[in-house]
Design a protein around this motif. Sequence first.
Motif, PDB file in Angstrom:
ATOM      1  N   SER A 191     -21.467   1.227 -11.579  1.00  0.00           N
ATOM      2  CA  SER A 191     -21.113  -0.037 -12.260  1.00  0.00           C
ATOM      3  C   SER A 191     -21.597  -1.452 -11.366  1.00  0.00           C
ATOM      4  N   LEU A 192     -21.000  -1.320 -10.303  1.00  0.00           N
ATOM      5  CA  LEU A 192     -21.146  -2.468  -9.563  1.00  0.00           C
ATOM      6  C   LEU A 192     -22.810  -2.473  -9.169  1.00  0.00           C
ATOM      7  N   ALA A 193     -23.590  -1.592  -9.181  1.00  0.00           N
ATOM      8  CA  ALA A 193     -25.018  -1.603  -8.886  1.00  0.00           C
ATOM      9  C   ALA A 193     -25.812  -1.964 -10.140  1.00  0.00           C
TER      10      ALA A 193
ATOM     11  N   GLN B  43     -10.732  13.963  -8.989  1.00  0.00           N
ATOM     12  CA  GLN B  43     -10.787  13.075 -10.090  1.00  0.00           C
ATOM     13  C   GLN B  43     -10.809  11.655  -9.619  1.00  0.00           C
ATOM     14  N   ASN B  44     -10.330  11.065  -8.408  1.00  0.00           N
ATOM     15  CA  ASN B  44     -10.449   9.791  -7.861  1.00  0.00           C
ATOM     16  C   ASN B  44     -11.687   9.652  -7.297  1.00  0.00           C
ATOM     17  N   SER B  45     -12.333  10.709  -6.835  1.00  0.00           N
ATOM     18  CA  SER B  45     -13.602  10.402  -6.122  1.00  0.00           C
ATOM     19  C   SER B  45     -14.590  10.093  -7.476  1.00  0.00           C
ATOM     20  N   ALA B  46     -14.549  10.720  -8.312  1.00  0.00           N
ATOM     21  CA  ALA B  46     -15.144  10.581  -9.701  1.00  0.00           C
ATOM     22  C   ALA B  46     -15.275   9.131  -9.997  1.00  0.00           C
ATOM     23  N   ARG B  47     -14.016   8.700 -10.236  1.00  0.00           N
ATOM     24  CA  ARG B  47     -13.618   7.291 -10.451  1.00  0.00           C
ATOM     25  C   ARG B  47     -14.192   6.159  -9.523  1.00  0.00           C
ATOM     26  N   VAL B  48     -14.112   6.442  -8.324  1.00  0.00           N
ATOM     27  CA  VAL B  48     -14.829   5.580  -7.262  1.00  0.00           C
ATOM     28  C   VAL B  48     -16.485   5.524  -7.461  1.00  0.00           C
ATOM     29  N   VAL B  49     -16.945   6.649  -7.664  1.00  0.00           N
ATOM     30  CA  VAL B  49     -18.523   6.814  -7.929  1.00  0.00           C
ATOM     31  C   VAL B  49     -18.733   6.112  -9.216  1.00  0.00           C
ATOM     32  N   ASP B  50     -18.023   6.127 -10.334  1.00  0.00           N
ATOM     33  CA  ASP B  50     -18.287   5.076 -11.712  1.00  0.00           C
ATOM     34  C   ASP B  50     -18.275   3.785 -10.900  1.00  0.00           C
TER      35      ASP B  50
ATOM     36  N   LEU C  36     -21.549  -1.652   1.780  1.00  0.00           N
ATOM     37  CA  LEU C  36     -21.658  -0.341   2.813  1.00  0.00           C
ATOM     38  C   LEU C  36     -20.589   0.258   2.726  1.00  0.00           C
ATOM     39  N   CYS C  37     -20.754   1.520   2.524  1.00  0.00           N
ATOM     40  CA  CYS C  37     -19.595   2.524   2.413  1.00  0.00           C
ATOM     41  C   CYS C  37     -19.724   3.538   3.541  1.00  0.00           C
ATOM     42  N   ASP C  38     -18.656   4.033   4.246  1.00  0.00           N
ATOM     43  CA  ASP C  38     -18.657   5.061   4.966  1.00  0.00           C
ATOM     44  C   ASP C  38     -17.728   6.196   4.525  1.00  0.00           C
ATOM     45  N   GLU C  39     -18.050   7.352   4.066  1.00  0.00           N
ATOM     46  CA  GLU C  39     -17.350   8.350   3.263  1.00  0.00           C
ATOM     47  C   GLU C  39     -16.190   7.946   2.675  1.00  0.00           C
ATOM     48  N   PRO C  40     -16.405   6.902   1.744  1.00  0.00           N
ATOM     49  CA  PRO C  40     -15.382   6.440   0.801  1.00  0.00           C
ATOM     50  C   PRO C  40     -14.483   7.266   0.180  1.00  0.00           C
ATOM     51  N   THR C  41     -15.023   8.584  -0.427  1.00  0.00           N
ATOM     52  CA  THR C  41     -14.300   9.477  -0.769  1.00  0.00           C
ATOM     53  C   THR C  41     -13.572  10.491  -0.045  1.00  0.00           C
ATOM     54  N   GLY C  42     -13.811  10.538   1.075  1.00  0.00           N
ATOM     55  CA  GLY C  42     -13.509  11.473   2.210  1.00  0.00           C
ATOM     56  C   GLY C  42     -11.901  11.699   2.091  1.00  0.00           C
ATOM     57  N   ASN C  43     -10.916  10.949   1.914  1.00  0.00           N
ATOM     58  CA  ASN C  43      -9.696  11.273   1.649  1.00  0.00           C
ATOM     59  C   ASN C  43      -9.178  11.457  -0.042  1.00  0.00           C
ATOM     60  N   LEU C  44     -10.187  11.461  -1.010  1.00  0.00           N
ATOM     61  CA  LEU C  44      -9.618  11.531  -2.120  1.00  0.00           C
ATOM     62  C   LEU C  44      -9.993  12.799  -2.801  1.00  0.00           C
TER      63      LEU C  44
ATOM     64  N   PRO D   1       0.684  -1.213  -0.106  1.00  0.00           N
ATOM     65  CA  PRO D   1      -0.019  -0.062  -0.066  1.00  0.00           C
ATOM     66  C   PRO D   1       0.836   1.349   0.042  1.00  0.00           C
ATOM     67  N   ASP D   2       1.954   1.349   0.522  1.00  0.00           N
ATOM     68  CA  ASP D   2       2.779   2.271   0.640  1.00  0.00           C
ATOM     69  C   ASP D   2       3.391   2.961  -0.707  1.00  0.00           C
ATOM     70  N   ARG D   3       3.115   1.924  -1.430  1.00  0.00           N
ATOM     71  CA  ARG D   3       3.869   2.358  -2.989  1.00  0.00           C
ATOM     72  C   ARG D   3       2.541   2.502  -3.854  1.00  0.00           C
ATOM     73  N   LEU D   4       1.450   2.785  -3.392  1.00  0.00           N
ATOM     74  CA  LEU D   4       0.303   3.068  -4.278  1.00  0.00           C
ATOM     75  C   LEU D   4      -0.159   4.593  -3.922  1.00  0.00           C
ATOM     76  N   SER D   5      -1.030   5.145  -4.692  1.00  0.00           N
ATOM     77  CA  SER D   5      -1.393   6.295  -4.690  1.00  0.00           C
ATOM     78  C   SER D   5      -2.777   6.498  -3.507  1.00  0.00           C
ATOM     79  N   GLY D   6      -3.346   7.450  -3.079  1.00  0.00           N
ATOM     80  CA  GLY D   6      -4.540   7.288  -2.202  1.00  0.00           C
ATOM     81  C   GLY D   6      -5.719   6.740  -3.036  1.00  0.00           C
ATOM     82  N   GLY D   7      -5.666   6.942  -4.427  1.00  0.00           N
ATOM     83  CA  GLY D   7      -6.897   6.553  -5.051  1.00  0.00           C
ATOM     84  C   GLY D   7      -6.884   5.067  -5.308  1.00  0.00           C
ATOM     85  N   GLU D   8      -5.490   4.786  -5.613  1.00  0.00           N
ATOM     86  CA  GLU D   8      -5.325   3.438  -6.007  1.00  0.00           C
ATOM     87  C   GLU D   8      -5.455   2.464  -4.816  1.00  0.00           C
TER      88      GLU D   8
END
Length: 230
Positions: A189-191, A178-185, A167-175, A142-149
């Motif tokens: 898609s999962l839904a 751009q990365n928030s939009a990717r998580v939303v997408d 179930l997600c609790d503030e999943p984009t709070g630290n993003l 994990p330390d070699r990955l970005s926050g979004g990754e």
Amino acid sequence: MSAIIEANGLSRELAGTPPVMLVTGVSLTIEPASFVAIVGPSGCGKSSLLYLLGLLDRPTDGSVLFQGRDMNLLDGDARAHIRLASFGFVFQFHFLLPEFTALENVMLPIRRLGRLRQAEARDKAQALLEGMGLGAKSGKTPDRLSGGERQRVAIARAIANDPALILCDEPTGNLDSQNSARVVDLFRSLAHDQGRAIVCVTHDADVAAAADMQISMLDGRISETSVRAR
């Protein structure tokens, strides 16, 4: 369409003088293939409701039904098995194990459930990371990955056992945006493409706007529900 999860008169009280009501009389129904956002000011009971729906806490009153079964009737071990086999969790902080690679982190719930052999678990975890655009980074810690990754690895881990409910609790709070939009997408898609139900506590207006349904909370109660046309 049969509900994935239902809350009926759900309340959670913390003992004290006076007692503190975290959630009061909440009833709701979550259906498959839906992306639901729970919104409201800090301290309004959003996360407390999520923990009750996710069987991480028990209600003081009311019931949670998962696929028609009353979860109040189950002991701790049975509830833990349902969480492992049928629920996925994504939090603001990814909670990846730092000493494990991305691949090994995604394999953890698969190995705990014990339905697949080691090679099958590895292949499935690799496929999930590739689906997140992280196939080439499966061997990184994990330390070699970005926050979004890191958050995408956490999402891959959350869906590793093919849960019906995420179930997600503030999943984009630290993003960043751009990365928030990717998580939303990914959630949409999962839904919509995979038929999973997503329930997401968020303060992010963009996340809430992308959901099929918004549940607004105030003082531990549902104050408003709005449905977005797909």
